[in-house]
Design a protein around this motif. Structure first.
Motif, PDB file in Angstrom:
ATOM      1  N   GLU A   1       3.615 -10.423   9.426  1.00 31.79           N
ATOM      2  CA  GLU A   1       3.713 -10.622   8.510  1.00 31.79           C
ATOM      3  C   GLU A   1       2.881  -9.645   7.232  1.00 31.79           C
ATOM      4  O   GLU A   1       1.942  -9.451   8.378  1.00 31.79           O
TER       5      GLU A   1
ATOM      6  N   ASP B   1       1.718  -9.241   3.503  1.00 30.75           N
ATOM      7  CA  ASP B   1       1.543  -9.993   2.180  1.00 30.75           C
ATOM      8  C   ASP B   1       1.906  -9.284   1.203  1.00 30.75           C
ATOM      9  O   ASP B   1       1.979  -7.295   1.065  1.00 30.75           O
ATOM     10  N   PRO B   2       1.904  -9.384  -0.221  1.00 29.41           N
ATOM     11  CA  PRO B   2       1.738  -8.069  -1.516  1.00 29.41           C
ATOM     12  C   PRO B   2       1.020  -7.323  -1.383  1.00 29.41           C
ATOM     13  O   PRO B   2       0.869  -6.481  -2.681  1.00 29.41           O
ATOM     14  N   HIS B   3      -0.560  -7.607  -0.703  1.00 30.05           N
ATOM     15  CA  HIS B   3      -1.694  -6.718  -1.174  1.00 30.05           C
ATOM     16  C   HIS B   3      -1.928  -5.881   0.209  1.00 30.05           C
ATOM     17  O   HIS B   3      -2.633  -5.578   0.284  1.00 30.05           O
ATOM     18  N   ARG B   4      -0.205  -5.944   0.938  1.00 32.00           N
ATOM     19  CA  ARG B   4      -0.844  -5.232   2.221  1.00 32.00           C
ATOM     20  C   ARG B   4      -1.276  -5.018   3.463  1.00 32.00           C
ATOM     21  O   ARG B   4      -1.792  -4.460   4.105  1.00 32.00           O
ATOM     22  N   ARG B   5      -1.834  -6.807   3.071  1.00 33.32           N
ATOM     23  CA  ARG B   5      -2.405  -7.989   4.491  1.00 33.32           C
ATOM     24  C   ARG B   5      -1.432  -7.473   4.950  1.00 33.32           C
ATOM     25  O   ARG B   5      -0.580  -8.017   4.478  1.00 33.32           O
TER      26      ARG B   5
ATOM     27  N   GLN C   1       8.443 -10.342   5.777  1.00 31.82           N
ATOM     28  CA  GLN C   1       6.980 -10.260   4.162  1.00 31.82           C
ATOM     29  C   GLN C   1       7.256 -11.898   4.051  1.00 31.82           C
ATOM     30  O   GLN C   1       8.070 -12.917   3.921  1.00 31.82           O
ATOM     31  N   VAL C   2       5.801 -11.864   3.554  1.00 35.09           N
ATOM     32  CA  VAL C   2       5.581 -13.153   3.333  1.00 35.09           C
ATOM     33  C   VAL C   2       4.433 -13.430   1.676  1.00 35.09           C
ATOM     34  O   VAL C   2       4.378 -12.643   1.061  1.00 35.09           O
ATOM     35  N   LYS C   3       4.547 -14.314   1.402  1.00 35.76           N
ATOM     36  CA  LYS C   3       3.954 -14.815   0.002  1.00 35.76           C
ATOM     37  C   LYS C   3       2.242 -14.726   0.169  1.00 35.76           C
ATOM     38  O   LYS C   3       1.908 -13.896  -0.351  1.00 35.76           O
ATOM     39  N   VAL C   4       1.938 -15.773   0.832  1.00 35.99           N
ATOM     40  CA  VAL C   4       0.638 -16.005   1.339  1.00 35.99           C
ATOM     41  C   VAL C   4       0.933 -15.947   3.288  1.00 35.99           C
ATOM     42  O   VAL C   4       1.897 -16.555   3.676  1.00 35.99           O
ATOM     43  N   LEU C   5       0.068 -15.168   3.925  1.00 37.46           N
ATOM     44  CA  LEU C   5      -0.237 -15.112   5.139  1.00 37.46           C
ATOM     45  C   LEU C   5      -0.072 -16.160   6.165  1.00 37.46           C
ATOM     46  O   LEU C   5      -0.590 -16.652   5.516  1.00 37.46           O
TER      47      LEU C   5
END
Ligand code: 5RP
Length: 217
Positions: free
Chosen positions: A85, A87-91, A122-126
């Motif tokens: 997975e 998230d938008p912060h590349r985590r 791709q996810v919004k929240v891990l």
């Protein structure tokens, strides 16, 4: 496009981030396998690679790429790896293939971490993907109890031993709204080797294969 086609597309795109004659870090998994395949078929020559797993080492060597130990190289320019997975912060969550500890070490030793993935990751929240944690075998049930106390549901990946001789717990339904905090908390538990949250050292660049081509952020 099928998921396999998307993986091949992003594996190919990662070649743009390989400096000729450099030593690169290489992750583990089916997306990385596409990158290795693209690399061995391309004209780009690398001096050597540092590998994150026995499986990746075999594939690199079969493709004629020399594999060397991270202790021989100093810092690496680039590390290329997939994710379960992002998230938008590349985590990231990583470790579906069980290679998370070596992956985290090589990521920490590289100036640039390029994550390659298809859009399904791709996810919004891990946290929808069960979080892998590598544990010392003796500590399996101890760590499982601690993770249950943190709100997760631990499942032992029975029958699987990591390349480091350890075991994996997959933690379902863990709240990961604060991935950095949770990464620190889990990594401090006695018996944990490392967890599959890559938030303290996120990717520097994510290449995403979509039906409209490669997107990057
Ligand atoms: C292995 C990993 C992989 O990068 C992750 O599981 C993604 O694999 P795939 O490219 O096969 O979907 O973290 O430990």
């Amino acid at each position: 496009m099928t998921q396999d086609e998307l993986k091949r597309l992003v594996g190919e795109a990662a070649l743009d981030h390989v400096r000729p004659d450099s030593i690169i870090g290489v992750g583990t998994g089916s997306t990385v396998n596409c990158f290795i395949d693209a690399l061995t078929r391309s004209k780009v020559r690398v001096e050597a690679a540092v590998s994150s797993s026995e499986a990746t080492t075999r594939l690199l060597q079969t493709g004629g790429i020399r594999v060397i130990d991270l202790n021989q190289t100093g810092g690496l320019d680039v590390y290329i790896d997939g994710a379960d997975e992002f998230d938008p912060h590349r985590r990231l969550i990583k470790g579906g293939g069980g290679a998370l500890t070596r992956e985290k070490i090589i990521a920490a030793g590289s100036s640039k971490f390029v994550c390659i993935a298809d859009q399904s990751k791709q996810v919004k929240v891990l946290g929808a993907f069960p979080l892998p944690i590598e544990v010392i075998p003796l500590a399996r049930s101890l760590v499982a109890r601690k993770m249950a106390a943190l709100g997760g549901q631990p499942i032992w990946r029975e029958g699987f031993t990591t390349d480091n001789g350890n075991w994996i717990l997959d933690i379902h339904n863990l709240d990961l709204v604060d991935p950095t905090g949770m990464e620190k908390t889990i990594n401090e538990l006695t018996g944990v080797v490392t967890c599959g949250i890559f938030a303290l050292r996120p990717a520097d660049l994510v290449l995403v294969a979509t039906e409209h081509g490669i997107k990057q952020f």
